[in-house]
Design an enzyme around this catalytic site. Structure first.
Site, mmCIF file in Angstrom:
data_model
loop_
_atom_site.group_PDB
_atom_site.id
_atom_site.type_symbol
_atom_site.label_atom_id
_atom_site.label_comp_id
_atom_site.label_asym_id
_atom_site.label_seq_id
_atom_site.Cartn_x
_atom_site.Cartn_y
_atom_site.Cartn_z
ATOM 1 N N ASP A 92 38.309 38.424 34.434
ATOM 2 C CA ASP A 92 37.717 37.899 33.216
ATOM 3 C C ASP A 92 36.215 37.800 33.467
ATOM 4 O O ASP A 92 35.716 38.287 34.489
ATOM 5 C CB ASP A 92 38.358 36.556 32.815
ATOM 6 C CG ASP A 92 37.941 35.390 33.688
ATOM 7 O OD1 ASP A 92 37.224 35.595 34.712
ATOM 8 O OD2 ASP A 92 38.316 34.255 33.367
ATOM 9 N N CYS B 216 39.147 35.706 38.484
ATOM 10 C CA CYS B 216 38.570 34.886 37.413
ATOM 11 C C CYS B 216 37.629 33.891 38.089
ATOM 12 O O CYS B 216 37.268 34.086 39.249
ATOM 13 C CB CYS B 216 39.654 34.207 36.572
ATOM 14 S SG CYS B 216 40.627 32.923 37.394
ATOM 15 N N THR C 188 38.107 30.827 39.249
ATOM 16 C CA THR C 188 38.716 30.187 40.417
ATOM 17 C C THR C 188 39.816 31.019 41.051
ATOM 18 O O THR C 188 40.214 30.757 42.177
ATOM 19 C CB THR C 188 39.342 28.833 40.037
ATOM 20 O OG1 THR C 188 40.398 29.066 39.089
ATOM 21 C CG2 THR C 188 38.310 27.876 39.455
ATOM 22 N N HIS D 6 54.457 36.945 54.798
ATOM 23 C CA HIS D 6 55.586 36.062 54.490
ATOM 24 C C HIS D 6 56.098 36.162 53.063
ATOM 25 O O HIS D 6 57.289 35.973 52.828
ATOM 26 C CB HIS D 6 55.212 34.598 54.771
ATOM 27 C CG HIS D 6 54.862 34.353 56.198
ATOM 28 N ND1 HIS D 6 54.393 33.143 56.638
ATOM 29 C CD2 HIS D 6 54.895 35.153 57.296
ATOM 30 C CE1 HIS D 6 54.161 33.191 57.934
ATOM 31 N NE2 HIS D 6 54.450 34.417 58.357
ATOM 32 N N HIS E 14 62.170 35.799 55.428
ATOM 33 C CA HIS E 14 61.196 35.981 54.349
ATOM 34 C C HIS E 14 61.808 36.750 53.182
ATOM 35 O O HIS E 14 61.551 36.434 52.025
ATOM 36 C CB HIS E 14 59.933 36.662 54.872
ATOM 37 C CG HIS E 14 59.215 35.849 55.899
ATOM 38 N ND1 HIS E 14 58.839 34.543 55.702
ATOM 39 C CD2 HIS E 14 58.819 36.162 57.157
ATOM 40 C CE1 HIS E 14 58.231 34.076 56.777
ATOM 41 N NE2 HIS E 14 58.215 35.050 57.681
#
Length: 142
Positions: free
Chosen positions: A7, A64, A66, A97, A133
């Site tokens: 974004d 974006c 964050t 993992h 996993h």
């Protein structure tokens, strides 16, 4: 192929990452956005996530402000395991993992030098394929 999108808060960092992908001669497809003008991140998250789920892309990168919002949106798409990474340890661990298939970063959180290292770690680390996993990922997918 790597699907990449952002974004407005991630546009500048996406530009740096694309430059790095080109330097590494890695094939990518840019799903936008293409400026710092405000846009809605879920549209770009969906486009990248759908490219990964369909097999058009092997992995995705979303950015974006964050990394959080765009990863939440991407994780709504069945089959996506998007992980916000702020360092190389988390990028490596989520590949080993969680077999994460989308790297999410914050353009206002991670600088370009570190972002390049995180990207390389994410792209170059293979899933461990350990049974424990695989079982955990199966439970997530269920």
């Amino acid at each position: 192929m790597i699907a990449i999108g952002c974004d407005h808060g991630g546009f500048e960092l996406k530009t740096e990452i694309i430059r790095h992908l080109e330097h590494r001669r890695l094939e990518y497809k840019d799903f936008g956005c293409n400026s710092t003008e405000a846009v809605d991140y879920p549209e770009y998250a969906r486009a990248v996530a759908e490219a990964v789920v369909s097999g058009e892309a092997d992995k995705g990168i979303l950015i974006c402000g964050t990394g959080i919002g765009i990863s939440i949106a991407a994780n709504k798409i069945k089959g996506i395991r998007a992980a916000v990474c702020t360092d190389c340890f988390t990028a490596e661990a989520t590949r080993l993992h969680n077999d994460a298939n989308i790297l999410a970063m914050g353009g206002r959180v991670v600088g370009p030098g570190l972002a390049v290292k995180i990207t390389d770690t994410f792209l170059d680390t293979e899933f461990s394929n350990e049974e424990r996993h695989r079982n955990r990922i199966g439970k997530i997918e269920d």
